[in-house]
Design a protein around this motif. Structure first.
Motif, PDB file in Angstrom:
ATOM      1  N   THR A  87      17.743  12.533  33.641  1.00 49.29           N
ATOM      2  CA  THR A  87      16.913  13.068  34.719  1.00 49.29           C
ATOM      3  C   THR A  87      17.424  14.415  35.223  1.00 49.29           C
ATOM      4  OG1 THR A  87      16.435  10.783  35.326  1.00 49.29           O
ATOM      5  CG2 THR A  87      15.793  12.474  36.904  1.00 49.29           C
ATOM      6  N   ILE A  88      18.728  14.584  35.273  1.00 47.04           N
ATOM      7  CA  ILE A  88      19.281  15.885  35.672  1.00 47.04           C
ATOM      8  C   ILE A  88      18.817  16.952  34.687  1.00 47.04           C
ATOM      9  CG2 ILE A  88      21.391  17.223  36.043  1.00 47.04           C
ATOM     10  CD1 ILE A  88      22.752  14.484  36.782  1.00 47.04           C
ATOM     11  N   GLY A  89      18.908  16.645  33.414  1.00 47.10           N
ATOM     12  CA  GLY A  89      18.429  17.565  32.383  1.00 47.10           C
ATOM     13  C   GLY A  89      16.931  17.800  32.468  1.00 47.10           C
ATOM     14  N   ASN A  90      16.163  16.767  32.831  1.00 43.45           N
ATOM     15  CA  ASN A  90      14.708  16.935  33.013  1.00 43.45           C
ATOM     16  C   ASN A  90      14.427  17.995  34.069  1.00 43.45           C
ATOM     17  OD1 ASN A  90      13.887  13.348  32.941  1.00 43.45           O
ATOM     18  ND2 ASN A  90      14.163  14.730  31.224  1.00 43.45           N
ATOM     19  N   ALA A  91      15.110  17.891  35.207  1.00 43.61           N
ATOM     20  CA  ALA A  91      14.878  18.833  36.303  1.00 43.61           C
ATOM     21  C   ALA A  91      15.307  20.244  35.900  1.00 43.61           C
ATOM     22  CB  ALA A  91      15.616  18.376  37.560  1.00 43.61           C
ATOM     23  N   PHE A 177      26.992  21.665  31.607  1.00 44.88           N
ATOM     24  CA  PHE A 177      27.565  21.999  30.304  1.00 44.88           C
ATOM     25  C   PHE A 177      29.077  21.838  30.188  1.00 44.88           C
ATOM     26  CE2 PHE A 177      23.435  24.094  30.324  1.00 44.88           C
ATOM     27  CZ  PHE A 177      22.913  23.550  29.158  1.00 44.88           C
ATOM     28  N   PHE A 178      29.756  21.626  31.317  1.00 46.84           N
ATOM     29  CA  PHE A 178      31.213  21.466  31.261  1.00 46.84           C
ATOM     30  C   PHE A 178      31.705  20.140  31.806  1.00 46.84           C
ATOM     31  CE2 PHE A 178      30.628  26.151  31.528  1.00 46.84           C
ATOM     32  CZ  PHE A 178      31.045  26.434  30.236  1.00 46.84           C
ATOM     33  N   GLU A 179      30.848  19.410  32.551  1.00 39.69           N
ATOM     34  CA  GLU A 179      31.302  18.157  33.153  1.00 39.69           C
ATOM     35  C   GLU A 179      30.449  16.944  32.799  1.00 39.69           C
ATOM     36  OE1 GLU A 179      32.231  18.475  37.374  1.00 39.69           O
ATOM     37  OE2 GLU A 179      32.385  20.651  37.138  1.00 39.69           O
ATOM     38  N   HIS A 180      29.166  17.129  32.621  1.00 38.80           N
ATOM     39  CA  HIS A 180      28.239  16.004  32.400  1.00 38.80           C
ATOM     40  C   HIS A 180      28.450  15.434  30.995  1.00 38.80           C
ATOM     41  CE1 HIS A 180      24.658  13.637  32.106  1.00 38.80           C
ATOM     42  NE2 HIS A 180      24.152  14.076  33.269  1.00 38.80           N
ATOM     43  N   ASP A 181      28.663  14.140  30.919  1.00 39.23           N
ATOM     44  CA  ASP A 181      28.970  13.487  29.632  1.00 39.23           C
ATOM     45  C   ASP A 181      27.877  13.642  28.576  1.00 39.23           C
ATOM     46  OD1 ASP A 181      31.455  12.625  30.483  1.00 39.23           O
ATOM     47  OD2 ASP A 181      30.727  10.662  31.158  1.00 39.23           O
ATOM     48  N   ALA A 182      26.635  13.786  28.978  1.00 43.49           N
ATOM     49  CA  ALA A 182      25.542  13.903  28.009  1.00 43.49           C
ATOM     50  C   ALA A 182      25.470  15.264  27.345  1.00 43.49           C
ATOM     51  CB  ALA A 182      24.209  13.601  28.690  1.00 43.49           C
ATOM     52  N   TYR A 183      26.065  16.294  27.967  1.00 40.81           N
ATOM     53  CA  TYR A 183      25.850  17.652  27.476  1.00 40.81           C
ATOM     54  C   TYR A 183      27.126  18.422  27.133  1.00 40.81           C
ATOM     55  CZ  TYR A 183      21.362  16.570  29.584  1.00 40.81           C
ATOM     56  OH  TYR A 183      20.183  15.969  29.920  1.00 40.81           O
ATOM     57  N   LYS A 184      28.264  17.973  27.604  1.00 40.86           N
ATOM     58  CA  LYS A 184      29.497  18.753  27.358  1.00 40.86           C
ATOM     59  C   LYS A 184      30.026  18.567  25.957  1.00 40.86           C
ATOM     60  CE  LYS A 184      32.844  15.473  29.190  1.00 40.86           C
ATOM     61  NZ  LYS A 184      33.911  15.240  30.097  1.00 40.86           N
TER      62      LYS A 184
END
Length: 184
Positions: A87-91, A177-184
């Motif tokens: 959802t964070i990525g959606n926004a 991009f540096f902390e979120h487990d789905a994207y880092k």
């Protein structure tokens, strides 16, 4: 009329069929006039993507787009946000890829009742990080048979804690991009 209706993804079955709560969201979107429908999500990082016959992943937003097209919506009226995994990525994705670029200021976000508290908070925080745009965000929740899970409640608590550190879109970018487990 809305500039866009943003329909949040909500996973899919192993056979590539959308979950019932996602089709409810899409059907709700069809009730309103809009310039664009924005369908969200590449996939989720909680399960493997579905693959086509060539073993290429099929994005959840493509499944959603196909559903809207099957209901008579022109593909020229559908924008995909095919990057995000949550959802964070959606926004962030809808804001950066579509709403800023196309000046889509008046937006309706549709999700399910169990997902709305966190979604509303995330979208408000993210879109308010762009001070020179006056985004109007309205929200519509669809009733489902699901309750708000402990995981969903805990995710909202964690999001609110992290969101306190976001003063600019760059702060959010760095978090993703540096902390979120789905994207880092």
């Amino acid at each position: 009329m809305y500039d866009s209706i943003i329909i949040l993804g909500g996973s899919f079955k192993d056979n590539g069929e959308l979950m019932p709560w996602v089709t409810k969201r899409l059907n709700e979107a069809l009730k309103y006039q809009t310039k664009y429908y924005i369908v969200t999500s590449r996939s989720t990082y909680h399960k493997n993507p579905i693959l086509d016959e060539r073993k290429i992943p099929i994005d959840e937003c493509t499944l959603m787009s196909n559903y809207l097209i099957s209901k008579g919506i022109s593909s020229n009226q559908i924008l995909k946000e095919a990057w995000s995994l949550d959802t964070i990525g959606n926004a962030y994705g809808t804001l950066v890829f579509h709403c800023i670029s196309l000046n889509l200021l008046n937006n309706l976000i549709i999700t399910s009742d169990f997902h709305m508290p966190r979604s509303r908070n995330i979208f408000k925080v993210v879109y308010n990080l762009i001070p020179d745009k006056k985004f109007i965000l309205k929200f519509k929740k669809k009733k489902s048979n699901l309750k708000i899970s402990e995981k969903e409640k805990n995710s909202l608590i964690n999001w609110k804690k992290n969101a306190l550190t976001f003063k600019t879109i760059k702060d959010l970018h760095n978090f993703i991009f540096f902390e979120h487990d789905a994207y880092k």
